[in-house]
Design a protein around this motif. Structure first.
Motif, PDB file in Angstrom:
ATOM      1  N   ASN A 164      29.432  41.661  -2.862  1.00 57.44           N
ATOM      2  CA  ASN A 164      29.353  41.824  -1.407  1.00 57.44           C
ATOM      3  C   ASN A 164      28.673  40.622  -0.755  1.00 57.44           C
ATOM      4  N   LYS A 165      27.626  40.110  -1.398  1.00 60.96           N
ATOM      5  CA  LYS A 165      26.951  38.925  -0.879  1.00 60.96           C
ATOM      6  C   LYS A 165      27.890  37.722  -0.904  1.00 60.96           C
ATOM      7  N   ALA A 166      28.633  37.592  -2.003  1.00 61.61           N
ATOM      8  CA  ALA A 166      29.571  36.480  -2.131  1.00 61.61           C
ATOM      9  C   ALA A 166      30.611  36.500  -1.018  1.00 61.61           C
ATOM     10  N   GLU A 167      31.103  37.690  -0.703  1.00 61.71           N
ATOM     11  CA  GLU A 167      32.087  37.817   0.370  1.00 61.71           C
ATOM     12  C   GLU A 167      31.499  37.345   1.702  1.00 61.71           C
ATOM     13  N   ASP A 168      30.240  37.697   1.952  1.00 59.34           N
ATOM     14  CA  ASP A 168      29.585  37.281   3.200  1.00 59.34           C
ATOM     15  C   ASP A 168      29.385  35.771   3.230  1.00 59.34           C
ATOM     16  N   TYR A 169      28.939  35.187   2.102  1.00 59.89           N
ATOM     17  CA  TYR A 169      28.748  33.737   2.038  1.00 59.89           C
ATOM     18  C   TYR A 169      30.066  32.995   2.244  1.00 59.89           C
ATOM     19  N   LEU A 170      31.122  33.532   1.674  1.00 56.21           N
ATOM     20  CA  LEU A 170      32.425  32.876   1.780  1.00 56.21           C
ATOM     21  C   LEU A 170      32.909  32.851   3.233  1.00 56.21           C
ATOM     22  N   LYS A 171      32.652  33.930   3.965  1.00 61.40           N
ATOM     23  CA  LYS A 171      33.032  33.982   5.384  1.00 61.40           C
ATOM     24  C   LYS A 171      32.299  32.901   6.176  1.00 61.40           C
ATOM     25  N   GLU A 172      31.069  32.557   5.730  1.00 61.31           N
ATOM     26  CA  GLU A 172      30.273  31.532   6.398  1.00 61.31           C
ATOM     27  C   GLU A 172      30.563  30.140   5.849  1.00 61.31           C
ATOM     28  N   GLU A 173      31.526  30.057   4.893  1.00 65.50           N
ATOM     29  CA  GLU A 173      31.912  28.799   4.240  1.00 65.50           C
ATOM     30  C   GLU A 173      30.748  28.179   3.469  1.00 65.50           C
ATOM     31  N   ASP A 174      29.830  29.038   3.012  1.00 63.23           N
ATOM     32  CA  ASP A 174      28.742  28.604   2.134  1.00 63.23           C
ATOM     33  C   ASP A 174      29.248  28.750   0.694  1.00 63.23           C
ATOM     34  N   TYR A 175      29.978  27.723   0.243  1.00 65.17           N
ATOM     35  CA  TYR A 175      30.678  27.818  -1.041  1.00 65.17           C
ATOM     36  C   TYR A 175      29.731  27.836  -2.231  1.00 65.17           C
TER      37      TYR A 175
END
Length: 406
Positions: A164-175
């Protein structure tokens, strides 16, 4: 129907007596029939009453049997999450009875398995599952199974959280953080395949950002941060030449810096010693009568402190004529000796500026074979009650113990 005249038994539908021909009374016949019907009805109701009563009695008996059975009461308490009651029943009525203990253990294993399955199927929340398992753990029964189950649901919960955290980071383009979190998703998680897919899809963007951040750290001489970042990346993107090349380079730089810092610490610790070994050697008391006058380990130590030394311990290392380490075996020692020997000197009254060692030492076995020794003061106690532990001693041991002299 009975004939009033002759007493003959006739059928219920007969109008005349089959014996004497006397006419039978119809109303009387009807009354008798009603009576028979009532009797039959009563018999049927009686059967139902008896049957119902029997069922009630059976239920009561079964209830009594069950509620007097401690394993049943234990199981009911667990199912209703009444852990205090379950503990009381177990301690007072089950513990010590192998049959009951085995039954309770089997039941708990089933409950543990059910909770684990429910959490994996997402039919129960993590907090509720954890609470149930913690309650069972508190009983001290089926400990191995409940500990394994707790570990499993903890790992799976962490994995789901990471996804779930990864999905949120990906939306913010924090790869960088997205890939890190995706890599924490375990195979037992239904999100595992999606996590691996996202890692592959965003690998190049992740790698580009990591290399840039690592280079920035290196330019600031923060090689430890660069190495940490690239090591994490190397564990996620395996066998990438750009990552491994930079990682090896920064590791080398970091090791050089750490070695330089270490040498500075060693030099400082050595210069700050309060008791200094000026020289050391194997003292030969007699070349022929070794049993009476054995060779000795001898160290000349100068007190550079402003206090009087009462006791001290001196560490010794020994080497043969080729510089290879030897185990030190002292006189009357029945063991094979040790590579590090600590010599204790008590009540030496070593005042400030004075030297210890003349004419004293620690006696060696006749066949010691030692050619060269090294010595260093390990610690000391002063007359004012204070103590000193030589900070240089561990560096000294690390540098010379069980290593060839060069």
């Amino acid at each position: 129907m009975l004939c009033k005249k002759c007493g003959h038994e006739n059928g219920d539908s007969s109008q005349f007596c089959n014996s004497c021909g006397t006419k039978l009374n119809k109303s009387e016949r009807h009354c008798i029939q009603n009576l028979k019907d009532k009797i039959k009805g009563f018999d049927k109701r009686k059967k139902y009453i008896i049957l119902a009563s029997s069922i009630v009695v059976i239920i009561i008996i079964i209830g009594i049997i069950l509620f007097t059975n401690p394993t049943f009461r234990f199981e009911m308490a667990i199912k209703t999450n009444s852990i205090g009651k379950a503990t009381t029943v177990f301690n007072e009525s089950i513990k010590g009875n192998k049959k009951y203990e085995d039954s309770a253990n089997t039941f708990l294993k089933g409950e543990i398995s059910n909770v684990e399955k429910e959490f994996k199927n997402e039919s129960i929340a993590y907090d509720k599952a954890k609470n149930k398992l913690d309650n069972i753990k508190g009983l001290g029964v089926a400990s191995l199974e409940v500990n394994d189950a707790i570990k499993e649901i903890d790992n799976l919960n962490d994995s789901r959280t990471a996804f779930n955290k990864a999905e949120d980071y990906l939306k913010e383009e924090d790869y960088v953080n997205a890939i890190k979190q995706y890599s924490n998703v375990i195979k037992e998680d239904k999100n595992y395949d999606n996590a691996q897919k996202e890692i592959e899809n965003n690998k190049e963007k992740y790698k580009e950002k990591v290399l840039a951040d690592a280079e920035e750290n290196a330019n600031n001489n923060e090689y430890d941060k660069a190495v940490s970042l690239l090591s994490e990346t190397d564990a996620i993107i395996k066998n990438d030449n750009d990552i491994t090349t930079k990682l090896d380079l920064y590791k080398q730089k970091l090791n050089e810096i750490r070695e330089k810092e270490k040498q500075q610490k060693i030099k400082q610790a050595q210069s700050e010693q309060l008791l200094i070994v000026d020289s050391c050697a194997v003292s030969v008391q007699d070349t022929q009568w070794k049993a009476l006058y054995p060779d000795m380990l001898q160290a000349f130590v100068t007190n550079k402190s402003d206090k009087t030394v009462k006791n001290m311990n001196v560490g010794f290392l020994a080497y043969d004529s080729n510089g290879y380490p030897l185990k030190i075996k002292t006189q009357f020692s029945y063991s094979g000796g040790n590579f590090e020997f600590t010599g204790n000197a008590d009540n030496i009254n070593l005042v400030s500026g004075a030297q210890f060692g003349a004419g004293v030492g620690w006696k060696l076995d006749e066949k010691h074979g030692i050619s060269t020794i090294k010595a260093c003061v390990k610690d000391a106690t002063f007359y004012d009650g204070t103590t000193w532990n030589n900070p240089y001693y561990q560096y000294w041991i690390e540098q010379y113990k069980e290593k060839q002299l060069k």
